[in-house]
Design an enzyme around this catalytic site. Structure first.
Site, PDB file in Angstrom:
ATOM      1  CG  HIS A  78      -0.176   0.056   2.522  1.00  0.00           C
ATOM      2  ND1 HIS A  78       0.374   1.216   3.029  1.00  0.00           N
ATOM      3  CD2 HIS A  78       0.149  -0.924   3.394  1.00  0.00           C
ATOM      4  CE1 HIS A  78       0.986   0.953   4.164  1.00  0.00           C
ATOM      5  NE2 HIS A  78       0.876  -0.349   4.411  1.00  0.00           N
ATOM      6  CD  GLU A  96       2.223  -5.671   7.834  1.00  0.00           C
ATOM      7  OE1 GLU A  96       2.377  -6.888   7.611  1.00  0.00           O
ATOM      8  OE2 GLU A  96       2.975  -4.799   7.354  1.00  0.00           O
TER       9      GLU A  96
END
Length: 189
Positions: A10, A84
């Site tokens: 990202h 994550e």
């Protein structure tokens, strides 16, 4: 030609800029992160991509949406296994400039690296099974992607920068999936 997976971290968030561990805290992209996502989309258009997927965390979803605008794709799936690493008590802590020893002490409550890699492999295995022979863009997070790549390739992989795309041959992933066996890495939920 072997199908490809573009593993994309990202774009930048304020916590990235501050050197904080984000983990599963849902921090949005900052202005720089949005610009990075637009640039990454332009860099990926040289390959015909078929499917775009994302972690469900907002910073990954926004990055994927911006990439998708350039690639002519919409997000088809948001996979929880692409989230994550959970950094436990370390989430939100500034680690920039900290010694490795101190960082390791903070990470004692974090999700084990082997579990993070297994989640990443499980998610990618699900995707290549659901989309055989297709080129996939997967937007997720730096540590998850790095640990997944290390497990698939069998060697250390450097840190992945914000909006960096790393290409992975589907055949490399399929070999790991065959070696590990379907039961251990079967998709969950």
């Amino acid at each position: 030609m072997d199908a490809q997976i573009a593993l994309v971290r990202h774009g930048q968030t304020e916590w990235n800029a501050e050197g904080r561990l984000q983990g599963q805290v849902d921090i949005p992209l900052n202005r720089q992160g949005r610009a990075q996502a637009r640039t990454a989309g332009a860099e990926l258009i040289s390959i015909q991509w078929d499917v775009l997927v994302s972690s469900p965390l907002g910073r990954a979803v926004e990055t994927a949406s911006l990439l998708g605008a350039d690639l002519g794709l919409e997000i088809s799936e948001r996979l929880p296994d692409l989230m994550e690493r959970n950094y436990g008590a370390g989430e939100g802590r500034v680690v920039l400039g900290m010694s490795r020893e101190k960082i390791d002490a903070i990470l004692e409550t974090a999700e084990p690296e082997a579990m993070v890699a297994a989640r990443g492999i499980r998610a990618l295995g699900h995707l290549v099974t659901a989309h055989p022979g297709m080129n996939l863009v997967v937007v997720a997070h730096g540590t998850l992607l790095r640990l997944t790549l290390e497990a698939v390739l069998g060697r250390p992989h450097p840190r992945i920068r914000n909006c960096e795309a790393v290409l992975l041959n589907v055949s490399d992933l399929e070999k790991v999936l065959r070696d590990a066996g379907d039961q251990e890495l079967a998709p969950r939920g």
